[in-house]
Motif scaffolding. Structure first.
Motif, mmCIF file in Angstrom:
data_model
loop_
_atom_site.group_PDB
_atom_site.id
_atom_site.type_symbol
_atom_site.label_atom_id
_atom_site.label_comp_id
_atom_site.label_asym_id
_atom_site.label_seq_id
_atom_site.Cartn_x
_atom_site.Cartn_y
_atom_site.Cartn_z
ATOM 1 N N SER A 199 0.831 -1.210 0.000
ATOM 2 C CA SER A 199 0.000 0.000 0.000
ATOM 3 C C SER A 199 0.866 1.261 0.000
ATOM 4 O O SER A 199 0.529 2.242 -0.669
ATOM 5 C CB SER A 199 -0.992 0.002 1.162
ATOM 6 O OG SER A 199 -0.359 0.200 2.390
ATOM 7 N N HIS A 200 1.998 1.235 0.692
ATOM 8 C CA HIS A 200 2.913 2.380 0.650
ATOM 9 C C HIS A 200 3.521 2.544 -0.739
ATOM 10 O O HIS A 200 3.664 3.660 -1.236
ATOM 11 C CB HIS A 200 4.030 2.222 1.689
ATOM 12 C CG HIS A 200 3.584 2.506 3.077
ATOM 13 N ND1 HIS A 200 3.270 3.773 3.514
ATOM 14 C CD2 HIS A 200 3.380 1.690 4.127
ATOM 15 C CE1 HIS A 200 2.905 3.718 4.779
ATOM 16 N NE2 HIS A 200 2.963 2.462 5.174
ATOM 17 N N PHE A 201 3.869 1.424 -1.351
ATOM 18 C CA PHE A 201 4.419 1.485 -2.701
ATOM 19 C C PHE A 201 3.419 2.135 -3.658
ATOM 20 O O PHE A 201 3.778 3.012 -4.447
ATOM 21 C CB PHE A 201 4.815 0.094 -3.186
ATOM 22 C CG PHE A 201 5.330 0.086 -4.597
ATOM 23 C CD1 PHE A 201 6.607 0.551 -4.881
ATOM 24 C CD2 PHE A 201 4.533 -0.352 -5.634
ATOM 25 C CE1 PHE A 201 7.083 0.559 -6.187
ATOM 26 C CE2 PHE A 201 4.998 -0.348 -6.945
ATOM 27 C CZ PHE A 201 6.275 0.109 -7.217
ATOM 28 N N PHE A 202 2.160 1.712 -3.576
ATOM 29 C CA PHE A 202 1.153 2.300 -4.459
ATOM 30 C C PHE A 202 0.942 3.781 -4.158
ATOM 31 O O PHE A 202 0.654 4.566 -5.061
ATOM 32 C CB PHE A 202 -0.159 1.527 -4.405
ATOM 33 C CG PHE A 202 -0.155 0.315 -5.274
ATOM 34 C CD1 PHE A 202 -0.107 0.423 -6.648
ATOM 35 C CD2 PHE A 202 -0.165 -0.948 -4.716
ATOM 36 C CE1 PHE A 202 -0.077 -0.693 -7.466
ATOM 37 C CE2 PHE A 202 -0.140 -2.082 -5.514
ATOM 38 C CZ PHE A 202 -0.099 -1.951 -6.885
ATOM 39 N N GLY A 220 7.936 18.288 -2.951
ATOM 40 C CA GLY A 220 8.277 16.976 -2.404
ATOM 41 C C GLY A 220 8.086 16.917 -0.898
ATOM 42 O O GLY A 220 7.780 15.856 -0.343
ATOM 43 N N ASN A 221 8.237 18.053 -0.240
ATOM 44 C CA ASN A 221 8.030 18.092 1.211
ATOM 45 C C ASN A 221 6.570 17.805 1.566
ATOM 46 O O ASN A 221 6.274 17.219 2.605
ATOM 47 C CB ASN A 221 8.456 19.445 1.771
ATOM 48 C CG ASN A 221 9.930 19.676 1.558
ATOM 49 O OD1 ASN A 221 10.735 18.757 1.640
ATOM 50 N ND2 ASN A 221 10.291 20.904 1.249
ATOM 51 N N PHE A 222 5.658 18.223 0.703
ATOM 52 C CA PHE A 222 4.246 17.922 0.912
ATOM 53 C C PHE A 222 4.021 16.411 0.809
ATOM 54 O O PHE A 222 3.261 15.836 1.588
ATOM 55 C CB PHE A 222 3.396 18.686 -0.115
ATOM 56 C CG PHE A 222 1.934 18.612 0.135
ATOM 57 C CD1 PHE A 222 1.363 19.194 1.254
ATOM 58 C CD2 PHE A 222 1.107 17.955 -0.757
ATOM 59 C CE1 PHE A 222 0.005 19.124 1.492
ATOM 60 C CE2 PHE A 222 -0.251 17.877 -0.536
ATOM 61 C CZ PHE A 222 -0.807 18.461 0.590
ATOM 62 N N GLU A 223 4.705 15.783 -0.144
ATOM 63 C CA GLU A 223 4.633 14.323 -0.247
ATOM 64 C C GLU A 223 5.212 13.679 1.008
ATOM 65 O O GLU A 223 4.674 12.690 1.511
ATOM 66 C CB GLU A 223 5.365 13.818 -1.484
ATOM 67 C CG GLU A 223 5.276 12.322 -1.644
ATOM 68 C CD GLU A 223 5.973 11.780 -2.866
ATOM 69 O OE1 GLU A 223 5.963 10.543 -3.015
ATOM 70 O OE2 GLU A 223 6.520 12.558 -3.673
ATOM 71 N N SER A 224 6.295 14.245 1.537
ATOM 72 C CA SER A 224 6.900 13.709 2.765
ATOM 73 C C SER A 224 5.933 13.778 3.936
ATOM 74 O O SER A 224 5.839 12.830 4.721
ATOM 75 C CB SER A 224 8.169 14.482 3.118
ATOM 76 O OG SER A 224 9.166 14.253 2.169
ATOM 77 N N MET A 225 5.218 14.883 4.053
ATOM 78 C CA MET A 225 4.235 14.995 5.136
ATOM 79 C C MET A 225 3.154 13.926 4.996
ATOM 80 O O MET A 225 2.750 13.305 5.982
ATOM 81 C CB MET A 225 3.601 16.383 5.149
ATOM 82 C CG MET A 225 4.537 17.478 5.600
ATOM 83 S SD MET A 225 3.725 19.078 5.754
ATOM 84 C CE MET A 225 3.443 19.504 4.035
ATOM 85 N N THR A 226 2.707 13.715 3.772
ATOM 86 C CA THR A 226 1.696 12.682 3.525
ATOM 87 C C THR A 226 2.258 11.303 3.855
ATOM 88 O O THR A 226 1.588 10.489 4.506
ATOM 89 C CB THR A 226 1.229 12.737 2.055
ATOM 90 O OG1 THR A 226 0.782 14.049 1.749
ATOM 91 C CG2 THR A 226 0.113 11.736 1.796
ATOM 92 N N GLY A 227 3.478 11.038 3.417
ATOM 93 C CA GLY A 227 4.117 9.758 3.710
ATOM 94 C C GLY A 227 4.254 9.504 5.205
ATOM 95 O O GLY A 227 3.989 8.402 5.687
ATOM 96 N N MET A 228 4.654 10.540 5.949
ATOM 97 C CA MET A 228 4.778 10.379 7.407
ATOM 98 C C MET A 228 3.444 10.001 8.032
ATOM 99 O O MET A 228 3.378 9.136 8.917
ATOM 100 C CB MET A 228 5.295 11.666 8.051
ATOM 101 C CG MET A 228 6.781 11.849 7.942
ATOM 102 S SD MET A 228 7.369 13.201 8.966
ATOM 103 C CE MET A 228 6.883 14.605 7.971
#
Length: 129
Positions: free
Chosen positions: A49-52, A99-107
């Motif tokens: 799910s993280h990969f997707f 990319g930092n916005f993606e990092s926040m989502t990933g966290m």
């Protein structure tokens, strides 16, 4: 970001279904190896799910022309989704910091996964108490 949350929610749902199907029967007996297999299965589902989630971001980067090809989009996405941010790939002007916005989502997605995994491990280990 919304698509990432949706994909991850589907993954979390699959973890719950997996646990109901395979984990609950293991709770009724002294099956240590089976409990370990349940944890491995849950982690595998979460990793997919993280990969997707990263694929969703990479697809956005590629389709909007922010990266030259899908492999660079995936590298950029995985670097930021996992919050390492170590990449020689840069988005176009005006997109710096995206990319930092993606990092926040990933966290947040990793936190959600951690909570679900902690719950499952707690259920599996409370059997021994």
């Amino acid at each position: 970001m919304g698509m990432t949350v949706i994909f991850h929610g589907v993954g979390i749902d699959q973890v719950h279904r997996f646990f109901r199907r395979f984990g609950r029967p293991v709770l009724r007996g002294p099956h240590r190896a089976a409990r370990t297999a349940i944890i491995i299965g849950a982690v595998a589902i979460l990793l997919v799910s993280h990969f997707f989630g990263a694929v969703v971001w990479a697809t956005f980067y590629f389709l909007t022309g922010l990266t030259g090809d899908m492999s660079h989009a995936m590298l950029y996405s995985l670097n930021f989704y996992t919050t390492t941010g170590a990449s020689d790939i840069h988005l176009g002007k005006g997109w710096i910091g995206f990319g930092n916005f993606e990092s926040m989502t990933g966290m947040l997605m990793f936190g959600w996964s951690t909570a679900v995994l902690a719950d499952i491990i707690g259920k599996l280990h409370n059997v021994d108490d």
